[in-house]
Design a protein around this motif. Structure first.
Motif, PDB file in Angstrom:
ATOM      1  N   SER A  16       0.817  -1.209   0.000  1.00 42.02           N
ATOM      2  CA  SER A  16       0.000   0.000   0.000  1.00 42.02           C
ATOM      3  C   SER A  16       0.860   1.273   0.000  1.00 42.02           C
ATOM      4  CB  SER A  16      -0.905  -0.017   1.227  1.00 42.02           C
ATOM      5  OG  SER A  16      -1.497   1.236   1.383  1.00 42.02           O
ATOM      6  N   LYS A  17       0.407   2.255  -0.755  1.00 43.97           N
ATOM      7  CA  LYS A  17       1.085   3.560  -0.766  1.00 43.97           C
ATOM      8  C   LYS A  17       0.965   4.243   0.591  1.00 43.97           C
ATOM      9  CE  LYS A  17       0.541   4.973  -5.572  1.00 43.97           C
ATOM     10  NZ  LYS A  17      -0.123   5.902  -6.475  1.00 43.97           N
ATOM     11  N   LYS A  18      -0.077   3.853   1.334  1.00 46.61           N
ATOM     12  CA  LYS A  18      -0.331   4.510   2.625  1.00 46.61           C
ATOM     13  C   LYS A  18       0.469   3.884   3.767  1.00 46.61           C
ATOM     14  CE  LYS A  18      -5.047   5.633   1.347  1.00 46.61           C
ATOM     15  NZ  LYS A  18      -6.415   5.155   1.455  1.00 46.61           N
ATOM     16  N   SER A  19       1.187   2.828   3.457  1.00 51.34           N
ATOM     17  CA  SER A  19       1.910   2.127   4.530  1.00 51.34           C
ATOM     18  C   SER A  19       2.944   3.029   5.178  1.00 51.34           C
ATOM     19  CB  SER A  19       2.623   0.890   3.963  1.00 51.34           C
ATOM     20  OG  SER A  19       1.695  -0.057   3.585  1.00 51.34           O
ATOM     21  N   ARG A  20       3.015   2.916   6.484  1.00 52.90           N
ATOM     22  CA  ARG A  20       4.061   3.623   7.246  1.00 52.90           C
ATOM     23  C   ARG A  20       4.771   2.538   8.057  1.00 52.90           C
ATOM     24  NH1 ARG A  20       3.250   9.058   7.773  1.00 52.90           N
ATOM     25  NH2 ARG A  20       4.328   9.091   9.776  1.00 52.90           N
ATOM     26  N   VAL A  21       6.013   2.269   7.687  1.00 54.09           N
ATOM     27  CA  VAL A  21       6.683   1.109   8.271  1.00 54.09           C
ATOM     28  C   VAL A  21       8.068   1.463   8.789  1.00 54.09           C
ATOM     29  CG1 VAL A  21       5.479  -0.465   6.707  1.00 54.09           C
ATOM     30  CG2 VAL A  21       7.738   0.376   6.069  1.00 54.09           C
ATOM     31  N   TYR A  22       8.619   0.535   9.585  1.00 51.97           N
ATOM     32  CA  TYR A  22      10.005   0.639  10.056  1.00 51.97           C
ATOM     33  C   TYR A  22      10.807  -0.496   9.414  1.00 51.97           C
ATOM     34  CZ  TYR A  22       8.165   3.560  13.817  1.00 51.97           C
ATOM     35  OH  TYR A  22       7.552   4.544  14.527  1.00 51.97           O
ATOM     36  N   CYS A  23      12.022  -0.179   9.007  1.00 52.23           N
ATOM     37  CA  CYS A  23      12.901  -1.232   8.466  1.00 52.23           C
ATOM     38  C   CYS A  23      14.332  -0.722   8.470  1.00 52.23           C
ATOM     39  CB  CYS A  23      12.469  -1.609   7.057  1.00 52.23           C
ATOM     40  SG  CYS A  23      12.521  -0.262   5.874  1.00 52.23           S
ATOM     41  N   THR A  24      15.263  -1.568   8.029  1.00 50.28           N
ATOM     42  CA  THR A  24      16.663  -1.131   7.960  1.00 50.28           C
ATOM     43  C   THR A  24      16.853  -0.234   6.732  1.00 50.28           C
ATOM     44  OG1 THR A  24      17.328  -2.993   6.619  1.00 50.28           O
ATOM     45  CG2 THR A  24      17.466  -3.281   9.009  1.00 50.28           C
ATOM     46  N   ALA A  25      17.981   0.460   6.705  1.00 49.43           N
ATOM     47  CA  ALA A  25      18.236   1.403   5.601  1.00 49.43           C
ATOM     48  C   ALA A  25      18.292   0.673   4.263  1.00 49.43           C
ATOM     49  CB  ALA A  25      19.551   2.141   5.865  1.00 49.43           C
ATOM     50  N   TYR A  26      18.972  -0.493   4.261  1.00 52.61           N
ATOM     51  CA  TYR A  26      19.094  -1.189   2.979  1.00 52.61           C
ATOM     52  C   TYR A  26      17.773  -1.835   2.558  1.00 52.61           C
ATOM     53  CZ  TYR A  26      23.999  -0.150   2.859  1.00 52.61           C
ATOM     54  OH  TYR A  26      25.186   0.528   2.798  1.00 52.61           O
ATOM     55  N   THR A  27      16.989  -2.256   3.511  1.00 55.99           N
ATOM     56  CA  THR A  27      15.668  -2.784   3.139  1.00 55.99           C
ATOM     57  C   THR A  27      14.847  -1.658   2.506  1.00 55.99           C
ATOM     58  OG1 THR A  27      15.669  -4.507   4.807  1.00 55.99           O
ATOM     59  CG2 THR A  27      13.522  -3.770   4.058  1.00 55.99           C
ATOM     60  N   ARG A  28      14.951  -0.462   3.080  1.00 63.99           N
ATOM     61  CA  ARG A  28      14.208   0.653   2.489  1.00 63.99           C
ATOM     62  C   ARG A  28      14.693   0.928   1.064  1.00 63.99           C
ATOM     63  NH1 ARG A  28      14.042   6.688   4.993  1.00 63.99           N
ATOM     64  NH2 ARG A  28      16.222   6.626   4.345  1.00 63.99           N
ATOM     65  N   ALA A  29      16.000   0.949   0.874  1.00 69.96           N
ATOM     66  CA  ALA A  29      16.539   1.242  -0.466  1.00 69.96           C
ATOM     67  C   ALA A  29      16.077   0.169  -1.470  1.00 69.96           C
ATOM     68  CB  ALA A  29      18.059   1.278  -0.405  1.00 69.96           C
ATOM     69  N   LEU A  30      16.139  -1.073  -1.034  1.00 69.73           N
ATOM     70  CA  LEU A  30      15.743  -2.168  -1.937  1.00 69.73           C
ATOM     71  C   LEU A  30      14.241  -2.114  -2.223  1.00 69.73           C
ATOM     72  CD1 LEU A  30      17.931  -4.977  -0.308  1.00 69.73           C
ATOM     73  CD2 LEU A  30      18.233  -4.060  -2.616  1.00 69.73           C
ATOM     74  N   MET A  31      13.453  -1.805  -1.207  1.00 72.30           N
ATOM     75  CA  MET A  31      11.989  -1.717  -1.411  1.00 72.30           C
ATOM     76  C   MET A  31      11.642  -0.590  -2.372  1.00 72.30           C
ATOM     77  SD  MET A  31       9.934  -2.684   2.047  1.00 72.30           S
ATOM     78  CE  MET A  31      10.194  -1.154   2.905  1.00 72.30           C
ATOM     79  N   ARG A  32      12.319   0.542  -2.185  1.00 75.10           N
ATOM     80  CA  ARG A  32      12.085   1.674  -3.103  1.00 75.10           C
ATOM     81  C   ARG A  32      12.364   1.240  -4.544  1.00 75.10           C
ATOM     82  NH1 ARG A  32       9.376   4.593  -0.340  1.00 75.10           N
ATOM     83  NH2 ARG A  32      10.092   6.036   1.250  1.00 75.10           N
ATOM     84  N   GLU A  33      13.482   0.550  -4.724  1.00 78.17           N
ATOM     85  CA  GLU A  33      13.866   0.101  -6.059  1.00 78.17           C
ATOM     86  C   GLU A  33      12.813  -0.844  -6.633  1.00 78.17           C
ATOM     87  OE1 GLU A  33      16.384   1.202  -7.908  1.00 78.17           O
ATOM     88  OE2 GLU A  33      15.531  -0.088  -9.491  1.00 78.17           O
ATOM     89  N   ARG A  34      12.125  -1.553  -5.758  1.00 82.16           N
ATOM     90  CA  ARG A  34      11.127  -2.537  -6.201  1.00 82.16           C
ATOM     91  C   ARG A  34       9.716  -1.966  -6.189  1.00 82.16           C
ATOM     92  NH1 ARG A  34      11.940  -8.344  -4.124  1.00 82.16           N
ATOM     93  NH2 ARG A  34      12.331  -8.868  -6.279  1.00 82.16           N
ATOM     94  N   GLY A  35       9.606  -0.644  -6.063  1.00 85.70           N
ATOM     95  CA  GLY A  35       8.309  -0.011  -6.275  1.00 85.70           C
ATOM     96  C   GLY A  35       7.545   0.378  -5.020  1.00 85.70           C
ATOM     97  N   PHE A  36       8.157   0.298  -3.845  1.00 88.47           N
ATOM     98  CA  PHE A  36       7.440   0.690  -2.626  1.00 88.47           C
ATOM     99  C   PHE A  36       7.288   2.222  -2.594  1.00 88.47           C
ATOM    100  CE2 PHE A  36       7.820   1.997   1.919  1.00 88.47           C
ATOM    101  CZ  PHE A  36       6.557   1.592   2.321  1.00 88.47           C
ATOM    102  N   GLU A  37       6.049   2.681  -2.405  1.00 90.16           N
ATOM    103  CA  GLU A  37       5.812   4.123  -2.439  1.00 90.16           C
ATOM    104  C   GLU A  37       5.335   4.672  -1.102  1.00 90.16           C
ATOM    105  OE1 GLU A  37       3.147   4.783  -5.694  1.00 90.16           O
ATOM    106  OE2 GLU A  37       4.664   4.267  -7.185  1.00 90.16           O
ATOM    107  N   GLY A  38       5.272   3.831  -0.097  1.00 89.52           N
ATOM    108  CA  GLY A  38       4.815   4.301   1.214  1.00 89.52           C
ATOM    109  C   GLY A  38       5.941   4.990   1.977  1.00 89.52           C
ATOM    110  N   THR A  39       5.730   5.136   3.285  1.00 91.39           N
ATOM    111  CA  THR A  39       6.731   5.821   4.114  1.00 91.39           C
ATOM    112  C   THR A  39       7.489   4.779   4.934  1.00 91.39           C
ATOM    113  OG1 THR A  39       5.133   7.602   4.334  1.00 91.39           O
ATOM    114  CG2 THR A  39       7.010   7.642   5.850  1.00 91.39           C
TER     115      THR A  39
END
Lengths: 321, 579
Positions: free
Chosen positions: A43-66
């Protein structure tokens, strides 16, 4: 402790308002263990916590939430709990989530691997008591026992060298994220150029930023692939890359490559059981070492087998479904 | 130093993992060449051919899947139901599962210590096993053998016992490997394997360059010559051929030597027991040593009866059929070829020459033989074909006069089959059978059903009527079928997929047979896909009633008596009973 399943992969601790590997709810604290598609929020509305590299990888794979970054070992305090991430050894950025509360301590492993993947930040357990262990049990049968990393790396390199020597393009079937980079690390000593998909290429750049050496690689083009080592996901193999390479030898790299029977699709010349999950014995050892009050099993078609072994160790368990 | 079973097992594993057949043959040749002793070579080659004992010894190892699986569970100290069975389900077969468990589980590792067993040790172990009858003692022997083996050895020890090495190499390809290993002419090695039926003996002849010493002896069934399908007939010069009727019966090889006679079906299994009248016929005459190829028909009152009736005799596998059965379904062996005569293998002679010898034998000993007809032209061929059908037979076989009897390789145009399918039916696809191979899971067969929705005897909508392959569909159609099967799969029973019954298939078949063990009580014989009716609705499929009517029609069909232009020649003094 109330622990329940949410959707196909998510796990909830409703008493603590904590959620793992799902898109999350309003007001909840959602933690994402790693960037594989079956654990990532959609979901674009998701607000989650994760590690820095997980965030970078998720962004690369289309994650648009926070996504808010939480470093390994740095606790986050909520009203009802203290949450700390520990490296899970699965892929770059992968984390286990340790929750301490008055209702007991919970360790959610996400997907993990011991010994850790060399293309990850390693593996570490919290130094405190775990009352409730929520663990994946993907390979929950005693037929699954992985060879050492060194042995598997040597198998990977031999397959590539032998294929090239016989004028075949070696093709490794592996996930774009995690497995592909691990294979690239294994192949780096050969000093041979690799070709990979565009999606994989972008993920590799993030691994390199994290300091992992993946050898010399470029994106795949049919006109220049001759004499090179190819890495592709099995799904890509049916969609062009590298289906148009006529003279190739294919190695399927997965925990499911145990034995010769898993349906993969195309003709497979070599099965290399390279996994980024715990094998059966590692799983039992993990449970034995932590000796929690209860083990909660997820992601498994064979929970009853693990439960049978845990019963024999007097460790209470149940399948989260 | 002796040749070890471990080397053999590891070589078989390498052969099975070969990317293609030529590489498999080369790996096999390299291994065979590496063997140090003659005994080792003989056993290794025989084992590679999936035989533990020589064919003529009649010995076999009878250890069932449940016995070795529960034995492995006990050896590994795991629960058979709770642990072994899920593991087997995940890997798809017991030998691979046992190998993994033996390798992974500490209790099993502690019990084993590789003792470098020789191939002869393994042969002796199987010998002892073949003499045991109870599960408990078999398990004791298995466990004591496994203690001395590596996991790979255990895997292939079980596979050899099951006759399922899955190397991907046929006997003829093994012969090619022998030829490559010892640099011999492949066709001579293949011939030697075919006539001796002994891979081990052939390996030794090959190694010592004595292939000319390969001899055929009766009681080893030769692979029957096959005919190619009718389309080949369109392009051939008919004057070079003779025609014989394709009999509705059981293809059988008769081996007669001294005072022994044995009958073999086309797959090599012995079928002597159900046909004492046939064996008595041969034993009651001073016929020289012969091997005859032919067919057993149900024959009474100068009429060939429906082939289905023979199945009642075939059910008497071990028991001798009673007098009633012999009278009700009298069997007659009709020879159409002779392969061995008075100590000489004559399969290499031309058909014309073999026919002369067969006619002489028939004349001297009243052996019934198939009639041969010269074919003048295509109109004449058509007439012969219609007459064969009116005799109750299935069509014609055209045979090239100068052809040898071909015992290996793909069917050539030496024999051409012109048969009429018994009929076709619209059926619905119910189950898909799959198999795990080294190239993944593939479809091996399809169970098709007929409609019983309005039939008060059944509660189901469809019930199975036959199991077919789908080899001639073509790539595009196969792809489309696979995709549709994926969409319609709703259940899995091990390797079998259960489908929503929506795909309508027009099936051709050669016969309808009674089979009381099936839900329908009938099965289609040799069903094959004619066409997939993508636009047909499953309600259009044939009903069981229709199948029953077709069966009755076939049974009650009027058959032309064997008077004028008979299908075969039988002497007036023919009798199968004692005088």
């Amino acid at each position: 402790m109330n622990i329940i399943k949410a959707g196909s992969s998510g796990v909830l601790l409703p008493d603590l308002n904590i959620e793992f590997d799902c898109s999350g709810t309003d007001g909840g604290h959602t933690f994402i263990s790693h960037a594989h598609a079956d654990h990532m929020p959609r979901s674009k509305k998701s607000r989650v916590y994760c590690t820095a590299y997980t965030r970078a990888l998720m962004r690369e794979r289309g994650f648009e939430g926070t996504a808010q970054v939480l470093e390994f070992g740095t606790p986050l305090d909520t009203q009802r709990a203290r949450i700390t991430l520990y490296p899970a050894g699965h892929i770059l950025g992968s984390a286990m989530v340790f929750v301490e509360s008055e209702r007991g301590n919970v360790l959610y492993t996400g997907d993990c691997r011991i010994p850790p993947s060399p293309a990850s930040e390693g593996f570490a357990l919290p130094g405190r008591r775990v009352d409730h262990l929520v663990t994946e049990a993907t390979f929950a049968l005693p037929i699954y026992k992985w060879d050492s990393h060194e042995k598997l790396a040597s198998e990977v390199r031999s397959f590539a060298s032998d294929s090239l020597k016989n004028d075949f393009a070696p093709v490794f079937l592996a996930y774009d994220l995690g497995k592909a980079q691990e294979i690239m690390q294994m192949l780096a000593p050969l000093n041979r150029p690799l070709q990979i998909s565009r999606a994989c290429y972008n993920l590799c750049k993030i691994y390199e930023r994290a300091g992992f050496h993946l050898g010399s690689y470029e994106t795949y083009t049919s006109s220049t692939c001759e004499g090179k080592i190819l890495i592709a996901s099995s799904h890509a193999l049916n969609n062009g890359f590298p289906a148009d390479v006529s003279k190739k030898r294919i190695a399927y790299c997965s925990g499911w490559a145990t034995g010769t029977t898993r349906f993969v699709g195309p003709s497979i010349d070599k099965m290399i059981p390279l996994s980024d999950h715990l094998d059966f014995f590692e799983l039992i050892e993990l449970c034995k070492g932590l000796r929690p009050e209860k083990v909660y099993l997820t992601h498994t078609p064979n929970a009853s087998v693990v439960q049978h072994y845990l019963d024999n160790l007097n460790i209470d368990s149940r399948l989260l479904e | 130093m002796s040749d070890t079973f471990r080397q053999w097992a590891e070589a078989v594993q390498q052969i099975a993992e070969a990317p293609d057949t030529p590489v498999g043959i080369t790996r096999c040749a390299t291994y065979l060449r590496s063997l140090r002793t003659d005994k080792g070579l003989q056993l290794a080659a025989r084992f590679l051919d999936e035989r533990i004992f020589p064919f003529r010894s009649g010995k076999r190892v009878a250890v069932g899947s449940r016995t070795y699986s529960t034995c492995a569970a006990e050896f590994c100290e795991i629960d058979y139901e709770q642990v072994f069975k899920p593991c087997k389900k995940a890997l798809g077969n017991a030998p691979d599962t046992i190998e993994k468990l033996m390798q992974n589980i500490e209790a099993a590792r502690d019990r084993r210590s590789s003792a470098g067993l020789s191939l002869s040790d393994i042969r002796q172990n199987y010998e002892r096993l073949s003499g045991l009858s109870t599960r408990t003692v078999k398990k004791t022997l298995l466990k004591s053998a496994w203690r001395k083996m590596t996991p790979v050895e255990i895997n292939y020890y079980i596979r050899l016992m099951r006759g399922a090495l899955e190397t991907g190499l046929s006997s003829q390809q093994l012969a090619s490997a022998l030829a490559e290993a010892f640099e011999r002419d492949p066709s001579r090695v293949r011939h030697a394997v075919t006539i001796t039926g002994r891979m081990g003996r052939t390996a030794l002849l090959c190694k010592h360059d004595k292939l000319e010493e390969a001899r055929f002896f009766p009681f080893h069934p030769l692979p029957p010559m096959s005919a190619s399908p009718a389309k080949e007939a369109e392009a051939v010069d008919l004057t070079r051929y003779v025609a014989e009727e394709e009999f509705a019966g059981l293809r059988t090889q008769v081996h007669l030597s001294g005072n022994r006679v044995k009958l073999y079906a086309s797959d090599g299994t012995e079928v002597t027991g159900p046909f004492p009248d046939v064996t008595h016929f041969f034993l009651s005459r001073p016929i020289p040593d012969v091997v005859l190829d032919g067919v057993i028909c149900a024959y009474r009152d100068r009429e060939i009866l429906p082939g289905q009736l023979l199945r009642k005799r075939m059910k008497m596998k071990k028991k001798r059929p009673g007098a009633d059965m012999l009278e009700q379904y009298p069997a007659l062996f009709i020879a159409f070829d002779i392969l061995y005569h008075k100590g000489e293998l004559i399969s290499g002679k031309s058909l014309s020459r073999r026919r002369q010898i067969l006619e002489k034998l028939s004349e001297n000993h009243s052996v019934p033989i198939a009639s041969q007809f010269d074919v003048r032209d295509r109109d004449h061929l058509k007439k012969l074909f219609i007459r064969s059908l009116s005799h109750g037979n299935e069509g014609l076989v055209l045979k090239l006069r100068e052809s040898a009897y071909e015992t290996y390789g793909q069917p050539s145009d030496s024999w051409i089959n012109i048969i009429k399918p018994a009929g076709s039916l619209k059926t619905v696809l119910m189950y898909v059978h799959t198999e795990n191979g080294k190239h993944g899971r593939r479809h091996t067969g399809y169970t098709l059903g007929v409609r019983v929705r309005e039939d008060p005897r059944y509660e189901e909508e469809f019930i199975p009527i036959g199991k077919s392959g789908a080899d001639d569909l073509g790539d595009e159609e196969t792809k489309r079928l696979k995709k549709r099967i994926r969409d319609l799969t709703v259940e899995k029973y091990g390797p079998t997929l259960g489908l929503i019954p929506e795909i309508v298939v027009e099936l051709e078949f050669d016969d309808i047979r009674l089979n009381k063990r099936t839900k329908a009580n009938y099965v289609l014989h040799r069903p094959r896909f004619s066409i997939i009716r993508w636009n047909s609705d499953p309600v259009e499929t044939a009903t069981l009633k229709k199948v029953e009517n077709l069966y009755q029609k076939k049974i009650n069909q009027n058959r032309l008596k064997q008077d004028e232009n008979p299908s075969f020649l039988i002497h007036e003094n023919y009798t199968s009973t004692k005088d």
